[in-house]
Motif scaffolding. Sequence first.
Motif, mmCIF file in Angstrom:
data_model
loop_
_atom_site.group_PDB
_atom_site.id
_atom_site.type_symbol
_atom_site.label_atom_id
_atom_site.label_comp_id
_atom_site.label_asym_id
_atom_site.label_seq_id
_atom_site.Cartn_x
_atom_site.Cartn_y
_atom_site.Cartn_z
ATOM 1 N N ARG A 174 74.097 18.522 10.056
ATOM 2 C CA ARG A 174 72.759 19.014 10.393
ATOM 3 C C ARG A 174 71.854 19.042 9.172
ATOM 4 O O ARG A 174 70.693 18.626 9.238
ATOM 5 C CB ARG A 174 72.881 20.421 10.991
ATOM 6 N N MET A 175 72.388 19.503 8.046
ATOM 7 C CA MET A 175 71.564 19.516 6.834
ATOM 8 C C MET A 175 71.173 18.096 6.450
ATOM 9 O O MET A 175 70.051 17.847 6.012
ATOM 10 C CB MET A 175 72.323 20.197 5.692
ATOM 11 N N GLN A 176 72.086 17.157 6.615
ATOM 12 C CA GLN A 176 71.776 15.762 6.270
ATOM 13 C C GLN A 176 70.827 15.117 7.275
ATOM 14 O O GLN A 176 70.043 14.241 6.905
ATOM 15 C CB GLN A 176 73.064 14.950 6.158
ATOM 16 N N ARG A 235 80.760 15.433 16.402
ATOM 17 C CA ARG A 235 79.950 15.298 15.185
ATOM 18 C C ARG A 235 78.514 14.958 15.561
ATOM 19 O O ARG A 235 78.256 14.297 16.562
ATOM 20 C CB ARG A 235 80.545 14.224 14.283
ATOM 21 N N VAL A 236 77.592 15.426 14.726
ATOM 22 C CA VAL A 236 76.170 15.181 14.958
ATOM 23 C C VAL A 236 75.794 13.762 14.500
ATOM 24 O O VAL A 236 75.022 13.076 15.158
ATOM 25 C CB VAL A 236 75.322 16.226 14.194
ATOM 26 N N LEU A 237 76.344 13.349 13.380
ATOM 27 C CA LEU A 237 76.023 12.041 12.784
ATOM 28 C C LEU A 237 77.218 11.101 12.907
ATOM 29 O O LEU A 237 78.357 11.545 13.110
ATOM 30 C CB LEU A 237 75.664 12.220 11.301
ATOM 31 N N ARG A 248 68.352 25.266 2.085
ATOM 32 C CA ARG A 248 67.061 25.016 2.727
ATOM 33 C C ARG A 248 67.005 23.558 3.142
ATOM 34 O O ARG A 248 67.087 22.666 2.305
ATOM 35 C CB ARG A 248 65.938 25.237 1.719
ATOM 36 N N ALA A 249 66.829 23.333 4.431
ATOM 37 C CA ALA A 249 66.753 21.963 4.939
ATOM 38 C C ALA A 249 65.457 21.304 4.447
ATOM 39 O O ALA A 249 64.455 21.971 4.212
ATOM 40 C CB ALA A 249 66.797 21.966 6.459
ATOM 41 N N ALA A 301 68.530 12.320 20.599
ATOM 42 C CA ALA A 301 67.799 13.107 19.603
ATOM 43 C C ALA A 301 68.689 14.193 19.004
ATOM 44 O O ALA A 301 69.333 14.940 19.737
ATOM 45 C CB ALA A 301 66.579 13.750 20.245
ATOM 46 N N VAL A 302 68.733 14.264 17.682
ATOM 47 C CA VAL A 302 69.376 15.406 17.023
ATOM 48 C C VAL A 302 68.320 16.307 16.373
ATOM 49 O O VAL A 302 68.574 17.477 16.119
ATOM 50 C CB VAL A 302 70.450 14.964 16.006
#
Length: 504
Positions: A78-80, A110-112, A466-467, A480-481
């Motif tokens: 998520r941060m990436q 996994r998100v990515l 911090r993103a 969409a993520v």
Amino acid sequence: MTSASAAGPFDLVIRGGRVVDPESRRDEVCDLAVTNGRIAAIGAVMGEAAREIDARGLVVAPGFVDLHAHGQTVAADRMQAFDGVTTTLELEAGVLPVALWYENQAKNGRVLNYGTAANWAFARIAAMIGVEPEADLGFMGRHSNDKRWIDNVATDAEMGEILRRLRQGLDEGGIGIGILNAYAPGAGVKEMSSVCSLAADYAVPTYTHVAYASNIDPKSSIEAYTRLVGYAGSTGAHMHICHFNSTSLQDVERAAALIRKAQELGLKITVEAYPYGTGSTVLGATFFADPGFTERTGGPYESIEMVDTGRTFHNRDELLAAQAQDPGSLVLWHFLDVEANPRHRDLLDVSVLYPGGAIASDAMPWTNPDGSVYDGEDWPLPEGTSSHPRSSGTFTRFLRQYVRERAMLPLIDGLAKCTLIPAEILAESTPAMRAKGRLAVGADADIVVFDYDTLTDRAEFKAMNRASAGMRHVIVNGEAVITDGDLVRAARPGRPVRRPVKAA
Ligand SMILES: [Zn+2]
């Protein structure tokens, strides 16, 4: 260069954005349509769509491909994602067993898109101290007090076992061999050349953290790169150099000249770097214990900082005591002071702007205040979780500083270093990568839509979690993520990037 539109209906149409694709050199305002996880049309798209994104005033680009990411959790993904990454690969280290790792990722979701190399250091630990690898990076830190796998030259029997385990990792679909040479600098040249010959036989890259980071001989960075060039030339292996910025120290100009010459001679050598003068590793890393640490790196013991407590060191005795107590703890290493020292800024630029080089984050795992890896799914990340700013801001920092603010290269060429170049480094060995890093009909729908004027990293050393800001939409395999700048919490569209698995 608007192309004719395909007929809808489409799953998604991104309308009226500035579509920038480094492969075709397209840079024009147009539409882009997605169906079944792939790009279906680019140009003036007329057909119907289940969903539309108004991208007027925004840049539409291929999702970023990160060759060097150690996080490999939902939180890290998520941060990436806010940094524009859609494919995040653990190549420098890798894991063993490879098959189990892919199983675990698929199970957790996994998100990515994700993938791993086979881990040479794990193979060494198994062969030389007789413990079975566990499929997470922490395995290495947990065994870093046993110096046999770090310092010793392998016997013939051990070397055979190391190669057997690596071969198994490649047969299980590992995308090359991760060579953390600096973490086991005692390994001999005969072993390394055999490992590289194995990579050449499989036509996969190796990803090397070179054995030494030092401004002076013996065991200088230049010695390490010269060996790496030798492995490329004598085995035919594709040698990929990890974080060229952090292992070159003050000698990056000479290192770059040597690598450039080797490339001109036709050797398969590639390079990546991240835009920070501060690195991150475990406290137990052996190069900190070198008696000549300050002379060799050009920096004091105060340049080593514990992530969890902020503690720094004043001399070797303090450092050795802490290493013995807590070798797996994460530390920051301020190897170039780019804020205060213009000469250090120039040195960092040589590695980051190396022609044909990729941007890669070396993103570290997110850890709890007690130092354990954070594997939860809270969003935003819990107060006090830490890592390294590069885990959240590498790509947006590069685009902000080097492309927008300092105008050191055009946007399309800056994006190439985040997309096409890393995808091409893997394309020969890993067919799945040929459909990534580009906006073309038939390519995977891994797409970022961002506000170029406000795009920025936000993570700092005192506020790492911090993103980044500016990513408006991030699409992975058509799903969409990030939507309108917000995380889609339920999204788990990440798929494995893996070489074909060989039947046992
Ligand atoms: Zn490294």
